[in-house]
Design a protein around this motif. Sequence first.
Motif, PDB file in Angstrom:
ATOM      1  N   ARG A  97      46.027  49.968  35.635  1.00 52.58           N
ATOM      2  CA  ARG A  97      45.091  48.878  35.347  1.00 52.58           C
ATOM      3  C   ARG A  97      44.544  48.365  36.678  1.00 52.58           C
TER       4      ARG A  97
ATOM      5  N   ALA B 283      40.467  47.193  38.102  1.00 59.71           N
ATOM      6  CA  ALA B 283      39.181  47.890  37.980  1.00 59.71           C
ATOM      7  C   ALA B 283      39.074  49.171  38.825  1.00 59.71           C
TER       8      ALA B 283
ATOM      9  N   ARG C  12      38.422  50.827  27.972  1.00 60.04           N
ATOM     10  CA  ARG C  12      38.327  49.406  28.324  1.00 60.04           C
ATOM     11  C   ARG C  12      36.868  49.111  28.703  1.00 60.04           C
TER      12      ARG C  12
ATOM     13  N   ASP D 284      36.177  42.510  38.125  1.00 57.75           N
ATOM     14  CA  ASP D 284      36.010  43.699  37.272  1.00 57.75           C
ATOM     15  C   ASP D 284      34.555  44.124  37.149  1.00 57.75           C
TER      16      ASP D 284
ATOM     17  N   ASN E  61      36.354  38.598  35.819  1.00 64.11           N
ATOM     18  CA  ASN E  61      37.678  38.932  36.355  1.00 64.11           C
ATOM     19  C   ASN E  61      38.704  38.423  35.342  1.00 64.11           C
ATOM     20  N   LYS E  62      39.951  38.696  35.599  1.00 65.02           N
ATOM     21  CA  LYS E  62      41.033  38.327  34.675  1.00 65.02           C
ATOM     22  C   LYS E  62      40.864  36.897  34.172  1.00 65.02           C
TER      23      LYS E  62
HETATM   24  O1  MRU Z   1      43.662  43.643  32.764  1.00 63.59           O
HETATM   25  P1  MRU Z   1      43.829  44.098  34.178  1.00 63.59           P
HETATM   26  O2  MRU Z   1      45.205  43.970  34.699  1.00 63.59           O
HETATM   27  O3  MRU Z   1      43.230  45.473  34.388  1.00 63.59           O
HETATM   28  O4  MRU Z   1      42.909  43.072  35.004  1.00 63.59           O
HETATM   29  C1  MRU Z   1      42.794  43.251  36.384  1.00 63.59           C
HETATM   30  C2  MRU Z   1      41.977  42.219  37.044  1.00 63.59           C
HETATM   31  O5  MRU Z   1      41.396  41.352  36.430  1.00 63.59           O
HETATM   32  C3  MRU Z   1      41.803  42.366  38.526  1.00 63.59           C
HETATM   33  O6  MRU Z   1      41.690  41.113  39.141  1.00 63.59           O
HETATM   34  C4  MRU Z   1      40.513  43.158  38.793  1.00 63.59           C
HETATM   35  O7  MRU Z   1      40.516  44.349  38.065  1.00 63.59           O
HETATM   36  C5  MRU Z   1      40.311  43.431  40.217  1.00 63.59           C
HETATM   37  S1  MRU Z   1      41.407  44.672  40.801  1.00 63.59           S
HETATM   38  C6  MRU Z   1      41.118  44.978  42.419  1.00 63.59           C
END
Ligand code: MRU
Length: 355
Positions: free
Chosen positions: A51, A53, A96, A246, A256-257
């Motif tokens: 997981r 991005a 995703r 993301d 982002n998350k």
């Molecule tokens: O659901 P996830 O764990 O894939 O979410 C990840 C995030 O939101 C990260 O902050 C984002 O992908 C940046 S990773 C460098």
Amino acid sequence: MSALPFPFPVVTWQEDRVVVLDQTRLPGEVAFLDCLNLEDLCAAIRRLSVRGAPAIGVAAGYGLALAAKLAVDARLDAPLALAAVLRARGELAATRPTAVNLFWALDRLGAHAVRLSADGADAAGLHAGLLAEARRVHDEDIAMCRALGRAGAALLPDCATVLTHCNAGGLATGGYGTALGVIYAAREAGKVVRVFADETRPLLQGARLTAWELADQGFEVTVLCEGAAGSLLRSGVIDAVVTGADRIAANGDTANKVGTYPLAVLADRHDVPFYVAAPGSTFDPATAHGRDIVIEQRDPAEVTAFAGLATAPAGVGAWNPAFDVTPGELVTAFICEHGVLRPPFDQSLTVFRFD
Ligand code: MRU
């Protein structure tokens, strides 16, 4: 003593398979997962074994190389081998929806497959060419993260305290990290960095992954419930908030998350700079505005239970968007391999229109 080499071996190609570090098992266990076919890899992405991005993009690249390898094993002729690769591209794209890096890598590798095929490649040639391209994507990701890390490190004081959200570290990328890449590069530049990590409900990427990787790399890291971020920011100890992304729209709106947007509001309220660190593969000039970004909705059970234990009464519903969108106006600057990009973003982000 680190449990793993660094940059972390988050996704690798080994012989005839894609191997991912299974992040669902951290922090308890360092375990790897063999993906021998597309179904394995798509399931690993959906369940967040791999997981983050940029890491999803790297995994997808190796996934298309895997599809070509399976075509070699099945003795498919050249047109059928290309068809299998393009079908795999569709399957991976459906895993995703939010991280643009996935689509960026699939577009790049898919176009490469079409070119190789037009040049007369058979299934074996397709596999060799796609594997080489997937490795280039992986190497470039590490190089971009190192470069953005150096650019971001210059923004931090010599003795810095940083708040971050989710995991935008080596584990979320080809191995080095974006938000945490800034922290690694700051240490490489001789700075001392202390990190506060939001635990990041509901799947705890901050507590399980960010805290794990920073502790593994010898940093002082403190986990907090994200509801405590307001008090922490008001206390004045945080020099900067640094997160990953993301997908970044052309106007600077940033997915982002989930939980990033309230953090940006809090940072603004308390006059703390809010930086978003991301490689070029995360910028999406084709998406004009944050409202056009598709936000992944995940299983409500992720909110109502954790590790098999109910955290809400049976029968209660849950809203579980995996990401939120932070308006560009709340972002102090983007940190990328080109340096630090400041507002107005509709101008500074045009650097990505020509990549
Ligand atoms: O659901 P996830 O764990 O894939 O979410 C990840 C995030 O939101 C990260 O902050 C984002 O992908 C940046 S990773 C460098």
